[in-house]
Each structure stands twice: as C-alpha cells, then as structure tokens.
Design an enzyme around this catalytic site. Structure first.
Site, PDB file in Angstrom:
ATOM      1  N   ASP A 184       0.827  -1.214   0.000  1.00 38.26           N
ATOM      2  CA  ASP A 184       0.000   0.000   0.000  1.00 38.26           C
ATOM      3  C   ASP A 184       0.857   1.259   0.000  1.00 38.26           C
ATOM      4  OD1 ASP A 184      -2.943   0.657   0.221  1.00 38.26           O
ATOM      5  OD2 ASP A 184      -2.130   1.921   1.823  1.00 38.26           O
ATOM      6  N   ASP A 214      -8.550   3.251  -9.590  1.00 40.90           N
ATOM      7  CA  ASP A 214      -8.783   1.953  -8.971  1.00 40.90           C
ATOM      8  C   ASP A 214      -8.600   2.051  -7.459  1.00 40.90           C
ATOM      9  OD1 ASP A 214      -8.955  -1.091  -9.217  1.00 40.90           O
ATOM     10  OD2 ASP A 214      -7.043  -0.852  -8.170  1.00 40.90           O
ATOM     11  N   GLU A 240     -13.301   4.709  -8.130  1.00 39.01           N
ATOM     12  CA  GLU A 240     -13.966   3.468  -7.733  1.00 39.01           C
ATOM     13  C   GLU A 240     -14.053   3.434  -6.212  1.00 39.01           C
ATOM     14  OE1 GLU A 240     -13.600  -1.286  -7.264  1.00 39.01           O
ATOM     15  OE2 GLU A 240     -11.950   0.098  -6.896  1.00 39.01           O
TER      16      GLU A 240
HETATM   17  C1  ARE Z   1      -5.344 -11.268  -6.056  1.00 40.11           C
HETATM   18  C2  ARE Z   1      -5.818 -12.497  -5.326  1.00 40.11           C
HETATM   19  C3  ARE Z   1      -5.641 -12.306  -3.825  1.00 40.11           C
HETATM   20  C4  ARE Z   1      -4.194 -11.961  -3.501  1.00 40.11           C
HETATM   21  C5  ARE Z   1      -3.813 -10.706  -4.300  1.00 40.11           C
HETATM   22  C6  ARE Z   1      -2.347 -10.341  -4.081  1.00 40.11           C
HETATM   23  O1  ARE Z   1      -7.183 -12.754  -5.636  1.00 40.11           O
HETATM   24  O2  ARE Z   1      -5.996 -13.519  -3.180  1.00 40.11           O
HETATM   25  O3  ARE Z   1      -4.061 -11.693  -2.120  1.00 40.11           O
HETATM   26  O4  ARE Z   1      -4.009 -10.955  -5.685  1.00 40.11           O
HETATM   27  O5  ARE Z   1      -1.517 -11.296  -4.663  1.00 40.11           O
HETATM   28  C7  ARE Z   1      -8.311  -7.597  -8.417  1.00 40.11           C
HETATM   29  C8  ARE Z   1      -8.934  -8.918  -8.015  1.00 40.11           C
HETATM   30  C9  ARE Z   1      -8.282  -9.488  -6.774  1.00 40.11           C
HETATM   31  C10 ARE Z   1      -6.784  -9.565  -6.959  1.00 40.11           C
HETATM   32  C11 ARE Z   1      -6.303  -8.132  -7.179  1.00 40.11           C
HETATM   33  C12 ARE Z   1      -4.790  -8.031  -7.352  1.00 40.11           C
HETATM   34  O6  ARE Z   1     -10.326  -8.720  -7.764  1.00 40.11           O
HETATM   35  O7  ARE Z   1      -8.792 -10.812  -6.582  1.00 40.11           O
HETATM   36  O8  ARE Z   1      -6.197 -10.133  -5.792  1.00 40.11           O
HETATM   37  O9  ARE Z   1      -6.894  -7.657  -8.419  1.00 40.11           O
HETATM   38  O10 ARE Z   1      -4.350  -8.842  -8.406  1.00 40.11           O
HETATM   39  C13 ARE Z   1     -12.508  -4.049  -2.448  1.00 40.11           C
HETATM   40  C14 ARE Z   1     -11.921  -2.702  -2.889  1.00 40.11           C
HETATM   41  C15 ARE Z   1     -12.108  -2.445  -4.366  1.00 40.11           C
HETATM   42  C16 ARE Z   1     -11.609  -3.632  -5.207  1.00 40.11           C
HETATM   43  C17 ARE Z   1     -12.359  -4.872  -4.722  1.00 40.11           C
HETATM   44  C18 ARE Z   1     -11.909  -6.129  -5.490  1.00 40.11           C
HETATM   45  O11 ARE Z   1     -12.514  -1.670  -2.129  1.00 40.11           O
HETATM   46  O12 ARE Z   1     -11.360  -1.298  -4.714  1.00 40.11           O
HETATM   47  O13 ARE Z   1     -12.090  -5.085  -3.329  1.00 40.11           O
HETATM   48  N1  ARE Z   1     -11.773  -3.393  -6.651  1.00 40.11           N
HETATM   49  C19 ARE Z   1     -10.618  -2.967  -7.481  1.00 40.11           C
HETATM   50  C20 ARE Z   1     -10.603  -3.648  -8.850  1.00 40.11           C
HETATM   51  C21 ARE Z   1     -10.288  -5.109  -8.669  1.00 40.11           C
HETATM   52  C22 ARE Z   1      -8.870  -5.259  -8.156  1.00 40.11           C
HETATM   53  C23 ARE Z   1      -8.493  -4.235  -7.187  1.00 40.11           C
HETATM   54  C24 ARE Z   1      -9.311  -3.176  -6.853  1.00 40.11           C
HETATM   55  C25 ARE Z   1      -7.099  -4.243  -6.689  1.00 40.11           C
HETATM   56  O14 ARE Z   1     -11.803  -3.422  -9.501  1.00 40.11           O
HETATM   57  O15 ARE Z   1     -10.465  -5.851  -9.866  1.00 40.11           O
HETATM   58  O16 ARE Z   1      -8.729  -6.570  -7.536  1.00 40.11           O
HETATM   59  O17 ARE Z   1      -6.357  -3.429  -7.626  1.00 40.11           O
HETATM   60  C26 ARE Z   1     -17.048  -4.779   0.217  1.00 40.11           C
HETATM   61  C27 ARE Z   1     -16.322  -3.446   0.353  1.00 40.11           C
HETATM   62  C28 ARE Z   1     -15.520  -3.135  -0.912  1.00 40.11           C
HETATM   63  C29 ARE Z   1     -14.607  -4.299  -1.260  1.00 40.11           C
HETATM   64  C30 ARE Z   1     -15.451  -5.561  -1.422  1.00 40.11           C
HETATM   65  C31 ARE Z   1     -14.613  -6.773  -1.776  1.00 40.11           C
HETATM   66  O18 ARE Z   1     -18.071  -4.658  -0.768  1.00 40.11           O
HETATM   67  O19 ARE Z   1     -17.276  -2.400   0.563  1.00 40.11           O
HETATM   68  O20 ARE Z   1     -14.745  -1.981  -0.707  1.00 40.11           O
HETATM   69  O21 ARE Z   1     -13.931  -4.008  -2.490  1.00 40.11           O
HETATM   70  O22 ARE Z   1     -16.158  -5.815  -0.209  1.00 40.11           O
HETATM   71  O23 ARE Z   1     -13.708  -7.037  -0.755  1.00 40.11           O
HETATM   72 CA    CA Z   2      -4.023   2.897   0.662  1.00 45.10          CA
END
Ligand code: ARE
Ligand code: CA
Length: 488
Positions: A184, A214, A240
């Site tokens: 982070d 993102d 987002e």
């Molecule tokens: C992957 C693996 C993990 C591993 C990680 C590190 O799945 O197991 O620990 O890699 O090696 C995407 C995928 C993830 C992936 C990540 C990095 O979805 O699976 O992890 O890329 O490769 C929260 C955030 C929100 C986020 C969602 C997914 O607030 O910003 O989680 N969305 C964006 C993108 C995703 C992306 C990421 C962020 C990371 O759109 O595609 O992840 O860059 C409640 C909360 C939300 C929360 C949600 C899910 O609803 O209110 O805030 O969203 O739960 O936890």
């Molecule tokens: Ca942060």
C-alpha cells in the site's frame, strides 16, 4: 452540442426508415436532434490493437462517447486477469500491448470520436511475497521497485496481524492497511504523489481523456485530490469507491475529485427483474444513497461484480437487456456498458497466446444476447442490436425529464417527456402495458430490436401511440423502446 439523428446521414435517416418500414409514412418529424453521446463502455482485458478496431468499427458508429480500458502499466507475470491490478512499474507495457500500440489506439479512438479512459492502479503495487520480474522485465520485491519506490514509500499499518485490511468499518485500516496483501503506497507522501502524477501525465501525453481511479476508497480523498488536483481542465476522474453498509469511507467524499462509480444503482436495478416490484423509489426519481446525478457513473455490472455481487450479467441474456434498457433510458448518471468474456473460473484470464499476450478479438460481426458462449469468448455487448438501439434512444431523449414510472403487473415503463418511451416485462407471460406519453400519435419502431436509420429497417415490433398513450405488447422477459426518430 446537439446533432442530427446519426452523425453522417444527417436528416435522411428518418425518411429512409419510413420508406423501408411502412407505406404509411409521411408527416413530421423530418429530423430529430440528438444530444452528444455520453455513454461509455468498459472493454475488459481487450488488447489495444483490438480496441483501436472497435473504436472504428463498433464504438464510434454505435455512438459510444468513451471507452474504459484495463490497466495499461507493467504488471506481474501471471495468467489470471487480475495480474493487471498488481503494478511492477509505470512502463506502458502489458499483456494488452505496447506503449506504441496504446498510443495508436488512443489516436484511432479519437478519430472515431471515442475518448479513452485508462484504469489507473495507484493505491498499491504488487501483492507478491516473493521477488520477481514484471511483464516488461523490471525486477521487483514486495516493497521495493528499483528506481520507483522503496520500503519507506509504503504503509505498514501495524493495525492488523498481517497488515491486511480486516475491518472495513475502520477508516484507518481501509486507507493505510493492505487490500488483499497489495503493498500500500503512502499516498500522503509528496514524492509518492509526484511519482504517481508523472505516470498520469505520461498517459495524458499519449492522449487519454481521463482515469478510472482503482481502489480510490483505499486512499484518502485528500490524497487523490492532491494527486489529480491540477491536471488539465476537463481531465475526467472516475473514482472506484464501492458503497458499503456501515463503512465510514463513502463515495460522497470523492465527489469533489470528480465522478464516482455509484454501486448502489446496480444493486437497486436488479431485484425488480426477479420480483416484478418496481415500486422502489430509486427508479422513480427520489434516489437515496446515490451521489448527485452529475457525479454518478452507473453500470449494470463490471469486471468485479460479474464475478461477485451482480444479480444480472451477460449470462442472463434478455434480463441483462432489460437492465441495460432501464439504465440507458434513465436520466440519472453517466452509464458505462460492460463487455468482457465468458468464464466459468473467476480467475481465468482472457484468451492468450503462448507468450501470455492477450489475443486480439473483434466484435465487428457479433450480435447478442446469446446463450452459447464458449469459455472465454468475448461477449461483444457493444454490438448487440439492443444496446445500439438504446444508445440512439438515449441520444434522442437528451435532457428530457424522466416521467414517473408506470408499474403494471410484471411490466414497467416510463417516458422521457416527449422524446422516448421504454417498457419492460419481467414476467413469464406476455403482457400489455400502456405508458402515458406526449409523443405524437403514430406507429413507432421498437429500437431495442436495433437502431433505425442509415439503411436499417424496423427489425422489431411497432408500438402504437394514440390518445396520449403508448401501448406496448411485450413477450415474456423482454424490453422495448421507441423515440421521436423511430416513428415509422
Ligand atoms: C489477487 C488475489 C488475492 C491476492 C492478491 C495479491 O485474488 O488472493 O491476495 O491478488 O496477490 C483484483 C482482483 C483481486 C486480486 C487483485 C490483485 O479482484 O482478486 O487479488 O486484483 O491482483 C474491495 C476494494 C475495491 C476492489 C475490490 C476487489 O474496495 O477497490 O475489493 N476493486 C478494485 C478492482 C479489482 C482489483 C483491485 C481493486 C485491486 O476493480 O479488480 O482486484 O487493484 C465490500 C467493500 C468493498 C470491497 C469488497 C470486496 O463490498 O465495501 O470496498 O472491495 O467488499 O472485498
Ligand atoms: Ca491505501
């Protein structure tokens, strides 16, 4: 700027549609003004070379205003699609294409009148505990990115066992701990901000119109504001920020920075599709828990929600069309349509060649909805006749007020005053519904079957407007829409 129905053919289309559709043409409207396009499309994990072709052959002609790409920066080397969300450097080199291909795409899209919004992953770097090499060859460790960041540039929140976010009710955890182990960045730090800013400036120099930020929720709104604050006027910032019940970090905090994806919209859109109860005030103008319309980016699903919370996706065919109909005909927010690929495994990346580079794909000849997608086949939603017809309807509806919804059995519909009317039937039986309208009396072509004009005939049913009522007869699970320019 208003424009005539269909850019090039100017006044002709309505006349053409009349000639082809019915003998009983004649009479106004001879021409119909359209609003400038505002709808975007997310082309998930599609290579730059393919997006360039889509801009020319499908997006521009359909009237899309902008395209949201997947992240363009160097990422970890893995097959899963989410490798793209683990930056290794800010080189514009990824399995979706090279820097040159990215620049060519932006130029091609510009020529087609389609702006490019890049997905900017700036909250974090990788989540890999082991050192490695990125797609473009850059060496990295979890908290060391040579020439870019070192350990001091990262948060180590010390609030949870593994420094991972565990409790979304804690602002401090959400913004300074790690989202699923992703290193982070200390976005309060001036040098970190400057480094991120250099990356955004670089993408702007390649011609992008703006950014999806993102994981914006995981950066203090003040940090995001400081990073994007003095970007050139007109640069679009789409944050987002997933709205979560009981969470202290809200989408409203990011409105000052730009637009915000309003997740509540999709959540409210879906239940009536299965329960037939459209009384939800969210569909009738009084929208609690929604950011102001001018700040809202709305969607039926996106790449995360189609793998998670979305109740309706490409798999649902006609119901997906119904949801898109309600969104595109609505007057709230800026819609973004979603187009990805079929999958059974949530993690499966897009089809790639032996080097890992994602394969090109074209939607120029595609149609839909379909039920028979092969695994990882592109859904090509931008080419569905319904979507193209609805973009035309939305352009004609322009800023006409959205009139109160009419809920009748399993059917529901509404007018955009004097400009367009849509109706949907979510039931298992055919149903007729009458929607009050100030559209002129006459026969109208249903544009959910496809747009009218430019040589297109009326592919669908016609809808009769008389005595101030539009009478829709809808097959089970279907949507229909008419507009001032679809009068036959
Ligand atoms: C992957 C693996 C993990 C591993 C990680 C590190 O799945 O197991 O620990 O890699 O090696 C995407 C995928 C993830 C992936 C990540 C990095 O979805 O699976 O992890 O890329 O490769 C929260 C955030 C929100 C986020 C969602 C997914 O607030 O910003 O989680 N969305 C964006 C993108 C995703 C992306 C990421 C962020 C990371 O759109 O595609 O992840 O860059 C409640 C909360 C939300 C929360 C949600 C899910 O609803 O209110 O805030 O969203 O739960 O936890
Ligand atoms: Ca942060």
């Amino acid at each position: 700027m208003p424009r005539r129905l269909r850019h090039a053919a100017s006044v002709l289309p309505v006349t053409i549609a009349c000639a082809l559709v019915l003998a009983a043409c004649g009479g106004p409207p001879a021409e119909v003004e359209e609003a400038a396009p505002d709808v975007g499309i997310q082309l998930f994990q599609l290579p730059w070379t393919s997006i360039a072709d889509e801009c020319e052959h499908t997006l521009g002609p359909a009237g899309f205003a902008w395209v949201l790409t997947s992240p363009p920066q160097e990422h970890i080397v893995r097959d899963e699609w989410w490798a793209a969300y683990q930056p290794v450097s800010y080189l514009v080199e990824s399995r979706l294409g090279t820097r040159e291909e990215f620049a060519d795409m932006v130029a091609a899209c510009d020529r087609a009148g389609v702006a490019v919004i890049a997905d900017a992953v700036i909250n974090h770097m990788t989540g890999q505990d082991e050192p490695g090499q990125g797609w473009a060859g850059s060496a990295y460790e979890h908290y060391a990115y040579p020439g870019i960041y070192d350990d001091a540039d990262f948060h180590h929140c010390g609030l949870t066992g593994a420094d991972d976010i565990e409790d979304y009710r804690s602002r401090e955890q959400v913004q300074t701990c790690e989202l699923v182990n992703l290193a982070d960045l200390d976005t309060a730090d001036a040098e970190v901000r400057a480094t991120i800013r250099t990356y955004l400036d670089d993408l702007l120099s390649l011609g992008v119109a703006g950014f999806r930020i993102d994981a914006a929720k995981h950066m203090a709104a003040a940090d995001v504001a400081a990073i994007v604050g003095d970007l050139p006027a007109g640069t679009r910032i789409l944050s987002e920020v997933i709205r979560g019940a009981g969470e202290p970090v809200t989408p409203e905090e990011y409105v000052e920075v730009g637009e915000v994806f309003e997740f509540t919209y999709a959540r409210d859109l879906a239940p009536p599709l299965s329960n037939g109860v459209f009384s939800d005030p969210v569909l009738d103008g009084d929208r609690p828990l929604h950011v102001p319309a001018a700040s809202a980016v709305v969607f039926v699903d996106n790449h995360d929600t189609e793998r998670g919370e979305a109740k309706v996706t490409y798999r649902d065919g006609d119901a997906y069309v119904i949801a898109n109909t309600l969104m595109l005909a609505d007057d709230y927010g800026t819609p973004v349509v979603y187009s990805g690929y079929a999958f059974t495994d949530r993690d499966a990346g897009a089809a790639a060649d032996e080097t890992g580079r994602v394969r090109d794909a074209s939607c120029a000849e595609a149609t839909g909805p379909r039920e028979d997608y092969a695994d990882r086949e592109r859904t090509c939603v931008q080419s569905w006749p319904a979507i193209r017809g609805l973009l035309q309807l939305r352009a004609v509806a322009a800023d006409a007020p959205r009139m109160p919804g009419i809920d009748d059995g399993d059917a529901y519909g509404f007018e955009r005053e004097g400009r367009a009317v849509v109706a949907v039937n979510v039931g298992a039986q055919p149903q007729t519904i009458e929607i009050p309208t100030t559209l002129p009396s006459g026969e109208y072509c249903d544009v959910v079957a496809g747009p009218v004009g430019e040589g297109s005939t009326c592919e669908g049913a016609t809808v009769t407007v008389s005595d101030g009522r539009a009478v829709f007869t809808l097959a089970a699970g279907t949507a229909a829409g008419i507009h001032l320019g679809s009068r036959s």
